[in-house]
Design an enzyme around this catalytic site. Structure first.
Site, PDB file in Angstrom:
ATOM      1  N   ALA A 245     -35.761 -20.476   6.947  1.00  0.00           N
ATOM      2  CA  ALA A 245     -36.270 -20.685   8.007  1.00  0.00           C
ATOM      3  C   ALA A 245     -36.074 -20.117   8.977  1.00  0.00           C
ATOM      4  CB  ALA A 245     -36.321 -22.101   8.289  1.00  0.00           C
TER       5      ALA A 245
ATOM      6  N   GLY B 265     -36.082 -21.909   2.973  1.00  0.00           N
ATOM      7  CA  GLY B 265     -37.008 -21.538   3.177  1.00  0.00           C
ATOM      8  C   GLY B 265     -38.330 -21.149   2.376  1.00  0.00           C
TER       9      GLY B 265
ATOM     10  N   GLU C 291     -38.023 -22.258  -0.894  1.00  0.00           N
ATOM     11  CA  GLU C 291     -39.651 -23.183  -0.799  1.00  0.00           C
ATOM     12  C   GLU C 291     -40.278 -22.291  -1.369  1.00  0.00           C
ATOM     13  OE1 GLU C 291     -38.383 -26.707   1.237  1.00  0.00           O
ATOM     14  OE2 GLU C 291     -37.348 -25.633   2.446  1.00  0.00           O
TER      15      GLU C 291
ATOM     16  N   GLU D  49     -28.990 -25.060   3.861  1.00  0.00           N
ATOM     17  CA  GLU D  49     -29.830 -26.114   4.679  1.00  0.00           C
ATOM     18  C   GLU D  49     -28.624 -27.304   5.195  1.00  0.00           C
ATOM     19  OE1 GLU D  49     -31.826 -24.234   2.517  1.00  0.00           O
ATOM     20  OE2 GLU D  49     -33.760 -24.533   2.995  1.00  0.00           O
TER      21      GLU D  49
HETATM   22  N1  COA Z   1     -33.400 -17.115  10.497  1.00  0.00           N
HETATM   23  C1  COA Z   1     -33.643 -16.103  11.590  1.00  0.00           C
HETATM   24  N2  COA Z   1     -32.615 -14.761  11.712  1.00  0.00           N
HETATM   25  C2  COA Z   1     -32.115 -14.468  10.825  1.00  0.00           C
HETATM   26  C3  COA Z   1     -32.150 -15.399   9.469  1.00  0.00           C
HETATM   27  C4  COA Z   1     -32.742 -16.939   9.634  1.00  0.00           C
HETATM   28  N3  COA Z   1     -32.521 -18.154   8.417  1.00  0.00           N
HETATM   29  N4  COA Z   1     -31.615 -14.532   8.635  1.00  0.00           N
HETATM   30  C5  COA Z   1     -31.234 -13.598   9.284  1.00  0.00           C
HETATM   31  N5  COA Z   1     -31.774 -13.135  10.037  1.00  0.00           N
HETATM   32  C6  COA Z   1     -31.654 -12.058  11.100  1.00  0.00           C
HETATM   33  C7  COA Z   1     -30.060 -11.581  11.688  1.00  0.00           C
HETATM   34  O1  COA Z   1     -30.325 -12.289  12.986  1.00  0.00           O
HETATM   35  C8  COA Z   1     -30.362  -9.964  11.925  1.00  0.00           C
HETATM   36  O2  COA Z   1     -30.684 -10.053  13.413  1.00  0.00           O
HETATM   37  P1  COA Z   1     -30.654  -9.147  14.386  1.00  0.00           P
HETATM   38  O3  COA Z   1     -30.095  -7.898  13.630  1.00  0.00           O
HETATM   39  O4  COA Z   1     -31.095  -8.866  15.082  1.00  0.00           O
HETATM   40  O5  COA Z   1     -29.067  -9.376  14.470  1.00  0.00           O
HETATM   41  C9  COA Z   1     -31.042  -9.960  11.199  1.00  0.00           C
HETATM   42  O6  COA Z   1     -31.827 -10.998  10.787  1.00  0.00           O
HETATM   43  C10 COA Z   1     -30.143  -9.280   9.816  1.00  0.00           C
HETATM   44  O7  COA Z   1     -29.247 -10.083   9.028  1.00  0.00           O
HETATM   45  P2  COA Z   1     -27.332  -9.836   9.414  1.00  0.00           P
HETATM   46  O8  COA Z   1     -27.124 -11.306   9.119  1.00  0.00           O
HETATM   47  O9  COA Z   1     -27.422  -8.954   9.983  1.00  0.00           O
HETATM   48  O10 COA Z   1     -27.745  -9.157   7.181  1.00  0.00           O
HETATM   49  P3  COA Z   1     -26.812  -9.382   6.611  1.00  0.00           P
HETATM   50  O11 COA Z   1     -27.218  -8.529   5.116  1.00  0.00           O
HETATM   51  O12 COA Z   1     -25.370  -9.510   7.006  1.00  0.00           O
HETATM   52  O13 COA Z   1     -26.339 -10.745   6.103  1.00  0.00           O
HETATM   53  C11 COA Z   1     -27.713 -13.308   5.015  1.00  0.00           C
HETATM   54  C12 COA Z   1     -27.639 -11.285   5.465  1.00  0.00           C
HETATM   55  C13 COA Z   1     -29.089 -14.123   5.149  1.00  0.00           C
HETATM   56  C14 COA Z   1     -26.200 -13.280   4.493  1.00  0.00           C
HETATM   57  C15 COA Z   1     -27.507 -13.301   6.854  1.00  0.00           C
HETATM   58  O14 COA Z   1     -28.605 -13.071   7.657  1.00  0.00           O
HETATM   59  C16 COA Z   1     -27.509 -14.620   6.616  1.00  0.00           C
HETATM   60  O15 COA Z   1     -26.528 -15.500   6.204  1.00  0.00           O
HETATM   61  N6  COA Z   1     -28.956 -15.163   6.979  1.00  0.00           N
HETATM   62  C17 COA Z   1     -28.908 -17.064   7.480  1.00  0.00           C
HETATM   63  C18 COA Z   1     -29.547 -17.777   6.027  1.00  0.00           C
HETATM   64  C19 COA Z   1     -29.199 -18.556   6.314  1.00  0.00           C
HETATM   65  O16 COA Z   1     -28.912 -19.815   6.397  1.00  0.00           O
HETATM   66  N7  COA Z   1     -30.869 -18.983   5.821  1.00  0.00           N
HETATM   67  C20 COA Z   1     -31.995 -20.887   6.005  1.00  0.00           C
HETATM   68  C21 COA Z   1     -31.625 -21.783   7.363  1.00  0.00           C
HETATM   69  S1  COA Z   1     -32.261 -23.473   6.988  1.00  0.00           S
END
Ligand code: COA
Length: 246
Positions: free
Chosen positions: A62, A107, A110, A130
């Site tokens: 999400a 998500g 999911e 989450e």
């Molecule tokens: N919501 C919104 N934006 C997200 C996102 C999310 N769930 N997951 C990644 N992004 C965005 C990042 O903010 C980044 O945007 P930016 O370049 O404008 O800053 C872009 O996607 C790339 O992500 P980044 O974190 O730079 O990549 P990474 O390879 O270093 O890390 C993850 C990848 C997946 C480990 C990390 O992005 C992350 O932990 N994301 C959140 C995952 C999460 O908690 N999801 C569940 C939500 S309930």
């Protein structure tokens, strides 16, 4: 531009999430595009639907940026609006396959769980962040995960926050196959499904989905009613005739 690309390969429809710069984080806009895709003629007339992610991830979950300012009223409105998309994927009458590479989190997982078959390549990473964000998987994922892997594994994923690679996800029963080329294998499986009698495929899918909640008696009745209907179908009659001519 739509955030979901719709493509056809014969009878198969391929839906690709296209918010690559945000790792296909499921914003309301992306969910709306997916909803529109489900209504499209390409999906409606297809025998099988493949869901996949563009870029380096299936989906990182999400959109965290949209979490803030969600009042109880806004949450209820969300589920009436685009938050219902996961149930709509699960309710598709034709089989669905999630072709997973890269992150498949929250998500995103999911969404994959709402499909019938999940296959992954070796870059896949599964998890539910989450609880660490102070919330809970709430797009059908908690329910579906417990069904699929049992409460112990579900707690490991959701409470401990375990991240599973493709092999661990396979061992846990989260994915059915780990392959080198996830898109090609998804197409192969989809072609196999598309070659089968569509009514039998659809009713069997729906019967399987109902079984865990049905009593034994209701489950047996569903089987028999489905058989009664299918036995009269043109496909079943033709296949029985073909068998007789061998
Ligand atoms: N919501 C919104 N934006 C997200 C996102 C999310 N769930 N997951 C990644 N992004 C965005 C990042 O903010 C980044 O945007 P930016 O370049 O404008 O800053 C872009 O996607 C790339 O992500 P980044 O974190 O730079 O990549 P990474 O390879 O270093 O890390 C993850 C990848 C997946 C480990 C990390 O992005 C992350 O932990 N994301 C959140 C995952 C999460 O908690 N999801 C569940 C939500 S309930």
């Amino acid at each position: 531009m739509s955030l979901v690309d719709i493509a056809r390969d014969g009878a198969i429809c391929i839906l690709t999430l296209q918010r690559e710069e945000k790792l296909n984080a499921l914003s309301s806009e992306l969910e709306r595009s997916l909803g529109a895709a489900l209504e499209s003629e390409e999906v409606r007339s297809s025998a099988c639907v493949i869901l996949t992610g563009g870029g380096r991830a299936f989906s990182a979950g999400a959109d965290i940026g949209e979490f803030r300012d969600r009042t109880p009223e806004a949450v209820v409105a969300y589920y009436r609006d685009t938050g219902g998309i996961y149930e709509r994927v699960a309710a598709l009458p034709q089989p669905t396959i999630a072709a997973v590479h890269g992150y498949c989190l929250g998500g995103g997982l999911e969404l994959a769980l709402a499909t019938d078959l999940r296959i992954a390549d070796r870059t896949a990473v599964f998890g539910f962040p989450e609880v660490s964000l102070g919330i809970v998987p709430s797009s059908g994922g908690t329910h579906r995960l417990v069904r699929l892997v049992g409460p112990g594994r579900a707690k490991e994923l959701m409470l401990i926050g375990a991240r599973l690679d493709a092999d661990a996800a396979f061992a846990a029963g989260l994915v059915t196959e780990v392959v080198d080329d996830v898109r090609e294998r998804a197409l192969e499986l989809a072609r196999q499904l598309a070659a089968l009698p569509p009514l039998a495929v659809s009713l069997t899918k729906q019967a399987i989905d109902l079984m865990p909640e049905a009593s034994r008696e209701a489950g047996i009745l569903i089987e028999r009613l489905a058989y009664g209907l299918l036995a009269q179908s043109e496909d079943a009659q033709r296949l029985a005739d073909d068998w007789g001519k061998r």
